[in-house]
Design an enzyme around this catalytic site. Structure first.
Site: not given
Ligand code: D41
Length: 683
Positions: A124, A145, A182
């Site tokens: 992550k 986002r 990401e």
């Protein structure tokens, strides 16, 4: 007419060829991490395309690799409505919660044993979630986002990210493809950026995530292009006019085949057991990863199962983030101490109420300097957020102002050294406050000796930090050289020492006497003289005496030494106590093998000459040639003027050559220059 069209077509073809080459090199370098050609070749092709586009501006397309360099600044970001919402991720923090997740989905899927379920596990990343839209394989739009429904249009900024393909590879991609991933800043790039920012007096970032966010949410893309951002793709959004495989793992493979960058740590695992194993393995390698992560993510692999599971309140039921223990924790500052280092720098250190930060008990945190204390506005009694990243010294990230007790006082650096009472000075333009006591200051003495003994200096591993502290405190030694005069009785009488250990220390001292000139120079602890500079000095001068007697001008002919370092070196050797210590060390028997000086610049054709290099060189890069010339005492500058002594020209020289001819500057071709250099080398 026909002729002109033909030429234009040829030019278009050439531009396309160059773009294809550059895209391919970018892909090899940034996505595969396997460059095929040296950087110089890439630069050459890139410049060729730039030149071509300059000549024919109508050739420029938005997806041309030259367009990454940054568009005009924006007044504000536009808004982008995500056609499919960007979901959030639920978290678990321990094994029990993860088992719960496994049982829940097994039950919803009518599977008896959670160990039967296949997952895709991945790190992550601590960055920013982003959505990227390709139309017919061409990069069109990127959005943050935001709240998951509406994000900010960061198309121009994302375009500057080198690991983002501006064109997808292959043919079978859908007409509309939205990928999600990401954006992050690699650790190395983060450190370099902060260093650069600090040197330029700009804002530094607390962590790579903030740096990535600050860089991406920059209204001026020409700033973003200088920021080392990178991208990993982990999923898809809107897809039209094409079909994608039926599992998460196959989708990631498909994204890779289109040239998109997917984290190489992604793995398919079986059951919660496989997830846990993966968690442990990634956690163990966390420090070595090039990017910061705050956990791992598990996703149910098969899309039919994902669909069955659906989502609750904006988070999919089929995915979960397994977070590492927090790297941040709250504590209270009990006091602020000041430590004095080897070069006399005073560092304020916060003494904390002990607190567990990610499994380590922290009692101190550095506050760096007065500027940092003012930036944080931190006071004794404050509640603070402590941040610890890997093996880095814990830092105070921020102050919780709401919890500040009444009547706190501002902290100021002392005007006198807490160790020796000497005046504290802060040089203009420097953030550090320094004790002016030099080797009078016991703290500086201790640190100087510890540095002398350290592994990369004299490698005196038998005399560690604790022993040095004792020896200095007991008055047995005052400088590094005194160590060589210690005897067995003195050593054996110390705390935690006996005959055997005293013998070991004496043996280590004896062994350390055989060293190299470079190590010895480094061990002296001259300000700003690190290992590389010590090595350069040793190679350049060959003997300690010549280094000690060199003046500032002469020192600047050494590779990488500028006026400031030259001044530190001269000042160091001009001080009597430093010369005395060196003499004592030599008397004690420290020695090193003689050095063949490669480039004694005595007879150099280039000594004190101002030289400019232009055009493409055949035998080496311009930087290499510059190094060689500097080693021979030349000053290498960027532009031709009346003061220029020589212009060295490679292939296709430009305006500098014309200017040199106009001004009557002597022009040397590459071969002649090399002959001169080689002649100089022989002295
Ligand atoms: O590396 C990450 N930060 C990461 C974030 C990841 N590897 N996978 C993710 N997957 C999702 C879903 C399952 C919802 C597609 C995510 C995120 N979401 C995410 N990042 C920020 C909010 C959600």
């Amino acid at each position: 007419m026909t002729k002109k069209t033909a030429i234009t077509e040829q030019v278009i073809q050439q531009a396309n060829d160059l773009r294809q080459q550059i895209n391919h090199h970018n892909y090899c370098y940034y996505v595969l991490d396997q460059p095929e050609v040296p950087d110089a070749e890439y630069d050459r092709v890139f410049r060729k395309l730039e030149d071509l586009e300059k000549k024919y501006p109508e050739l420029v397309t938005p997806d041309s690799p030259t367009q990454r360099v940054g568009a005009a600044p924006l007044k504000e970001f536009g808004q982008v409505q995500h056609s499919i919402p960007m979901l959030s991720l639920a978290n678990v923090f321990n094994e029990d919660e993860l088992q719960g997740f496994g049982k829940r989905i097994a039950s919803l899927l009518d599977i008896n044993d959670p160990e039967e379920i296949s997952f895709v596990a991945e790190p992550k990343l601590d960055g920013l979630a982003i959505s990227i839209r390709y139309e017919n394989g061409i990069y069109r739009q990127a959005a943050t986002r935001g709240d998951g429904v509406v994000g900010e249009d960061v198309t121009q900024n994302v375009r500057t990210i080198k690991s983002l393909p501006l064109n997808l590879i292959g043919k079978n991609y859908p007409a509309i493809l939205e990928v999600r991933g990401e954006v992050y800043m690699p650790k190395k790039g983060f450190y370099l950026l902060n260093k650069r920012q600090q040197e330029a007096g700009g804002k530094t970032f607390a962590n790579p995530r903030n740096a990535a966010a600050g860089s991406l949410r920059q209204l001026d893309p020409t700033v973003t292009v200088t920021r080392p951002l990178a991208l990993f793709c982990y999923g898809i959004g809107d897809v039209q006019g094409g079909v994608l495989p039926d599992s998460q793992s196959a989708i990631l493979e498909q994204l890779k085949s289109w040239g998109l960058r997917v984290c190489p740590e992604v793995q398919r695992v079986k059951g919660v057991g496989g997830c846990l194993k993966y968690f442990q393995s990634v956690n163990a390698r966390r420090e070595q990863l090039e990017y910061e992560i705050d956990g791992v993510v598990y996703k149910v692999d098969r899309l039919v199962e994902q669909e069955k599971l659906g989502f609750v309140s904006r988070a999919p039921r089929w995915a979960i983030a397994h977070k590492f223990p927090a790297q941040e924790a709250l504590s209270i500052i009990k006091g602020i101490d000041v430590q004095v280092g080897r070069t006399g720098i005073l560092t304020p250190v916060a003494r904390l109420e002990p607190v567990d930060v990610g499994g380590v008990t922290v009692t101190n945190a550095t506050l760096h300097n007065q500027d940092e204390i003012e930036r944080l506005d931190v006071r004794v009694g404050d509640s603070v957020v402590i941040y610890r990243a890997g093996d880095v010294i814990p830092k105070v990230a921020s102050v919780v102002k709401e919890r500040r007790p009444k009547r706190t006082r501002l902290f100021h650096m002392p005007s006198h050294c807490p160790e020796c009472g000497s005046d504290v000075m802060r040089a203009e333009g420097e953030v550090a406050a320094r004790c002016s006591g030099g080797l009078v200051c016991p703290a500086q003495r201790k640190e100087a000796i510890k540095h002398f003994n350290s592994r990369r200096a004299m490698d005196l591993d038998g005399v560690g930090d604790k022993l040095v502290d004792q020896l200095v405190e007991k008055g047995l030694i005052n400088d590094a050289a005194d160590q060589y005069g210690l005897n067995k009785q003195q050593l054996a009488a110390l705390e935690r020492m006996a005959e055997k250990s005293a013998d070991n220390v004496l043996q280590a001292l004896e062994k350390s006497k055989s060293t190299t000139l470079a190590r010895f120079i480094f061990a002296l602890g001259i300000r700003d003289v690190g290992e590389a500079t010590a090595q350069n000095l040793a190679m350049h001068y060959g003997t300690l005496e010549t280094i000690m007697n060199a003046d500032e001008d002469d020192l600047q002919t050494v590779q990488d030494i500028g006026p400031i370092v030259a001044n530190h070196i001269v000042r160091f050797f001009s001080q009597k106590h430093n010369r005395d210590v060196i003499q004592k060390l030599m008397k004690a028997g420290i020695h090193w093998p003689e050095i063949d000086v490669v480039s004694a610049p005595v007879d150099s054709n280039f000594l004190d000459k101002t030289v400019v290099i232009t055009g493409a060189l055949a035998s080496m890069s311009r930087d290499e040639l510059k190094d060689k010339l500097q080693a021979l005492g030349a000053k290498v500058t960027g532009s031709v003027s009346k003061k220029t002594d020589f212009l060295i020209v490679g292939a296709d020289p430009g305006s500098k050559y014309e200017k040199a001819q106009k001004l009557g500057v002597e022009v040397l071709d590459e071969e002649t220059a090399l002959t001169y250099i080689n002649h100089s080398l022989r002295g």
